[in-house]
Design an enzyme around this catalytic site. Structure first.
Site, PDB file in Angstrom:
ATOM      1  N   LEU A 641       0.868  -1.174   0.000  1.00  0.00           N
ATOM      2  CA  LEU A 641       0.000   0.000   0.000  1.00  0.00           C
ATOM      3  C   LEU A 641       0.904   1.224   0.000  1.00  0.00           C
ATOM      4  CD1 LEU A 641      -3.037   0.609   0.003  1.00  0.00           C
ATOM      5  CD2 LEU A 641      -2.894   1.010   2.454  1.00  0.00           C
ATOM      6  N   ASP A 642       0.896   1.979  -1.096  1.00  0.00           N
ATOM      7  CA  ASP A 642       1.841   3.078  -1.285  1.00  0.00           C
ATOM      8  C   ASP A 642       1.738   4.109  -0.167  1.00  0.00           C
ATOM      9  OD1 ASP A 642       2.648   1.872  -3.631  1.00  0.00           O
ATOM     10  OD2 ASP A 642       1.244   3.011  -4.870  1.00  0.00           O
ATOM     11  N   GLN A 643       2.833   4.829   0.076  1.00  0.00           N
ATOM     12  CA  GLN A 643       2.889   5.797   1.168  1.00  0.00           C
ATOM     13  C   GLN A 643       1.801   6.863   1.068  1.00  0.00           C
ATOM     14  OE1 GLN A 643       6.785   7.252   2.088  1.00  0.00           O
ATOM     15  NE2 GLN A 643       6.062   9.034   3.201  1.00  0.00           N
ATOM     16  N   VAL A 645      -1.135   6.639  -0.091  1.00  0.00           N
ATOM     17  CA  VAL A 645      -2.461   6.020  -0.165  1.00  0.00           C
ATOM     18  C   VAL A 645      -2.911   5.633   1.237  1.00  0.00           C
ATOM     19  CG1 VAL A 645      -3.825   4.146  -1.188  1.00  0.00           C
ATOM     20  CG2 VAL A 645      -1.922   5.159  -2.470  1.00  0.00           C
ATOM     21  N   HIS A 736       1.899   0.709  -8.164  1.00  0.00           N
ATOM     22  CA  HIS A 736       1.201   1.864  -8.738  1.00  0.00           C
ATOM     23  C   HIS A 736       0.214   1.449  -9.832  1.00  0.00           C
ATOM     24  CE1 HIS A 736       4.535   4.969  -7.473  1.00  0.00           C
ATOM     25  NE2 HIS A 736       4.186   4.142  -6.494  1.00  0.00           N
TER      26      HIS A 736
END
Length: 846
Positions: A641-643, A645, A736
């Site tokens: 889970l991207d930073q 997000v 992504h």
């Protein structure tokens, strides 16, 4: 513990599977099919009986037998498979029924010899299970399978009857309805004499009499006393039942021999409460002195092995001298075991008994202090390092603990801690809905008070492994600290001077290279060590020696490192180096994750935007480190889970559960919500462009890209500012993936500048690091300052205003809304963020 022996069908029918699972896992309910519970009723188990469950298949019948024994007599549960035996013992421990009169064994039920007879024998034989058609429509079955099993069933029943004491009772049970596996088996055995069929007495209990409507006599002459459970439609009970068959046999005897058998049993049992220690294991160990010290035993006391069990006198008479073809898994109530590092560790199952035996390593706490320890998980004590027991005064509650460097840490699961906390709340008159913690800034939410999500309060955990946090102006900092890092020099370093190789190939914790003069000072200060053996030598030695010995060392990191390394040392190829550096971690947003749900294997949180979940693996300014500071230790991120997000993120409670979750074969359904501009088409659409990575961002490219599919659909009409809410369902989990697919479709996330979003406002805005009007950061960083550290010098310049302050970015409008994993019974949803409800203030199109 509240065991439901005869569950009411209406209650079970109205409970959700998730609730039943939680009750079973917490030990409050032993889930069992109704028809199988009748078998133990027919067995007529009472206190003081010796019972043999010859062909045990699961935990349920054994737990029901133990409940009837009420801590007396003996129950031998014999399993054919060792895996099932260990699993059953673990389940009984979780139910709180790993009690003194239990003996778990592994052996072939048709040939095992236990060297004694029993008052009661349960013979639940392997069968074709054609009676399970109600639960499993169209089962695999043939008449040949029943005929093939009959010989094994006759042999197993004969073995069971050999172990039945004169005057004792045996129940033969199957979940089949054909006469080949039932009446025909009994006919062969009864023709040999010495045993007779007896009728089952339902008694006056209303919960038992209801089964009379579904009970039918056996088929054939002389088989009328057998019981066939054949449910019919038309009642709620019938819907809960599966078909079954059982018959009760008694060992035929004369009247004068009945009393003799009973009195002999009583003599063997002795006092029902009499217990003694048995030190039972065939292994040898060097930890006998540690065990004797803990339990206050005389140094001359002989021990077979330092694995203590608390057993009944009856069990001790059965220990393994008389067993043939049987392996023992458990002999009673375990008091201690050898831990992962081969040190003594107390078992929680026997913690209460261990506390009564050992006075040297037992700490008594008041109810309030014991409750506080359950929440905080550790306290400071004046006690030597090693195993310990903590007991609650006035209650039969005790927990295993470990003392290290003056800190006592309890060794138990969050589930058990929550159950004990609830019990103490009732004793102390506290509210079970809100945990009122003394000195805590924040009370635990009802979600955090759940059995699988309880944690220490934030103020009790302001550091992790000696690394201290500071929160200033909405950002979280970690005070610089020292850490040993490792590096393996490449082949090109072979023959080079150590400082030359270090300056060329090794970066510090901040990713910077340093010149030879800097590394010379490091070597002279004793901050560099080299491994005496190369990687190739270690690989060769593993073939010659045990791996655990080959990798052991005083520093605990593997290999043998030498101190006092000279800067002129000549390097070898693949030489391993470790160096003591000064770590400066990048500050992060101070918002804390919120716990959404938990199981015995996973914890699920709502990650705030701006909190990194990947990267900085050795540091603490990441999701795992922040959760550890909140009291949730030992977690491992299970997916990406991207930073920038926010939303649902699953963490495993062990690396094994992490790997299980990450297995590609495990189906996962992920739902995200994004806010895009310009709007997408109103009809659902799918993007199946392959996704690759160019080093800085994701790209949609068939060359080098991996297969990626994302489904999109509009959730609303466009807002007044032209943006729109979109539901995103990625099939894979590429880096992504959603962001680049939306950009490819021409509707990027509205404030995602990396992929073309032309709305300026980041979620929560941009913050500048090292804003320190009150001087809190300057004081803390000055105390940790190292004159040789370039990062310390740079930080001092930033705080003084001589250097530009770094920008800490906020989040983007992408939120992980829901995560579903059917295999692990996970279905967790996170609340929508504020930007998903309409136009946000201070959002300007650029």
């Amino acid at each position: 513990m509240h065991q439901v022996e005869w569950p009411v069908p209406a209650m079970i029918g109205s409970a959700s599977p998730a609730l039943i699972h939680r009750l079973v896992r917490s030990g409050e309910v032993c889930q069992q099919s109704l028809e199988s519970m009748l078998v133990v009723h027919a067995l007529k188990v009472s206190s003081g009986h010796s019972v043999l469950n010859l062909s045990a298949a699961n935990t349920c019948l054994t737990s029901q037998i133990l409940r009837h024994l009420n801590g007396t007599g003996l129950c031998v549960a014999n399993y054919k498979e060792e895996r099932r035996a260990h699993s059953s013992f673990q389940d009984l421990s979780e139910l709180g029924m790993c009690c003194v009169p239990l003996l778990v064994t592994v052996g072939d039920p048709s040939t095992a010899e236990f060297g004694q007879t029993f008052d009661r024998v349960l013979c639940d034989v392997r069968c074709s299970n054609d009676g399970g058609i109600r639960q499993r429509p169209l089962p695999t079955w043939s008449s040949k399978s029943a005929q093939d099993l009959q010989a094994l069933q006759v042999k197993t029943l004969r073995s069971a009857l050999r172990h039945l004491r004169l005057g004792g009772r045996l129940v033969y049970a199957t979940t089949s309805m054909n006469i080949v596996e039932n009446e025909h088996v009994l006919e062969q055995v009864l023709s040999e004499g010495a045993f007779k069929l007896v009728e089952v007495q339902w008694g006056s209990r209303s919960d038992l009499k209801q089964f009379e409507h579904f009970a039918f006599p056996g088929i054939g002459q002389g088989m009328e006393a057998c019981v066939r459970i054949s449910p019919t439609a038309g009642s709620e009970t019938a819907e809960q039942l599966g078909a079954a068959f059982f018959a009760t046999l008694e060992h035929v005897q004369h009247a004068d021999s009945v009393g003799a058998a009973s009195s002999a049993t009583k003599d063997l049992l002795g006092s029902s409460g009499h217990l003694h220690q048995a030190w039972f294991d065939n292994d040898s160990s060097s930890h006998t002195d540690e065990v004797k010290y803990f339990f206050g035993m005389d140094a001359c006391t002989p021990l077979v092995c330092p694995v203590p069990w608390l057993v009944s006198l009856f069990v001790s008479q059965a220990l393994p001298t008389s067993f043939v073809g049987v392996a023992i898994v458990n002999v009673g109530l375990p008091l201690a075991r050898r831990g992962k590092s081969n040190t003594l560790q107390i078992c929680n199952e026997g913690a209460v008994a261990a506390a009564s035996i050992s006075s040297l390593r037992c700490m008594d706490l008041s109810k309030a202090d014991f409750r506080s320890l359950l929440v905080r998980r550790s306290i400071q004590v004046e006690m030597a390092d090693g195993a310990a027991v903590v007991k609650c005064e006035g209650l039969d509650l005790a927990l295993a603990a470990d003392v290290s460097c003056g800190s006592l840490n309890i060794l138990t699961t969050s589930e058990v801690a929550a159950r004990y906390t609830e019990q103490l709340d009732a004793e102390l008159g506290f509210s079970s809905q809100v945990a009122e913690l003394e000195g805590a800034e924040e009370q635990l939410s009802s979600g955090q008070a759940d059995a699988y999500t309880i944690a220490a309060p934030l103020d009790a955990m302001n550091s992790t492994d000696g690394r201290h946090f500071l929160v200033v102006n909405g950002l979280r900092y970690c005070v610089p600290y020292e850490r040993w890092d490792h590096a393996v020099l490449p082949r090109e370093a072979d023959g080079m001077k150590l400082v030359a190789a270090l300056s060329r190939f090794v970066r510090d914790a901040q990713g910077q290279l340093h010149d030879e003069a800097w590394w010379i000072e490091f070597c002279d200060a004793g901050r560099v060590e080299i491994e005496e053996r190369t990687v190739a030598d270690r690989a060769l030695r593993r073939l010659e020696e045990d791996e655990a010995v080959a990798l052991s060392s005083g520093n605990g990191r593997g290999g043998c490192f030498r101190q006092g390394v000279a800067a002129e040392q000549v390097c070898g190829a693949n030489m391993r180096v470790k160096y003591l550096g000064h770590v400066h971690e990048r500050c992060i947003r101070a918002e804390l994750p919120k716990v959404l749900a938990g199981t015995d294997r996973f914890l699920v949180v709502d990650k705030p935007a701006g909190l990194p979940s990947q990267g900085n693996k050795s540091g603490v300014l990441n999701l795992e480190g922040v959760l550890a500071s909140m009291g949730y230790r030992g977690l491992h991120i299970a997916h990406r889970l991207d930073q920038p997000v926010s939303g649902v993120l699953v963490l495993g409670r062990s690396t094994t559960q992490q790997k299980n979750f990450m297995d590609e074969a495990v189906e996962k359904q992920k739902t995200y919500v994004a806010r895009v501009w310009p709007p997408l088409a109103s009809s659902p659409m799918t993007c199946s462009e392959p996704v690759g990575w160019d080093g800085e961002r994701a790209t949609c490219s068939a060359a080098g890209g991996k297969a990626s599919i994302t489904h999109f659909r509009a959730l609303s009409e466009a807002f007044a500012d032209g943006t729109q809410l979109v539901e995103c369902r990625p099939v894979q989990g590429r880096r992504h993936q959603i962001r680049v697919h939306l950009a490819f479709l021409g509707s990027p996330i509205a404030n995602d500048r990396l992929y073309g979003g032309n709305f300026a406002g980041e979620e929560s805005g941009e913050l500048f690091a090292f804003e320190d009007a009150e001087g809190v950061l300057a004081q803390a960083f000055a105390a940790a300052h190292q004159p040789w550290c370039p990062s310390c010098a740079w930080t001092r310049q930033v705080l003084a205003g001589a250097e530009r302050k770094p920008v800490v970015h906020g989040g983007i409008w992408l939120h992980a809304r829901r995560y579903q994993v059917p295999r692990f019974s996970l279905d967790v949803e996170a609340p929508l963020p504020s930007w998903a409800s309409g136009p946000c203030p201070a959002v300007v199109q650029v």
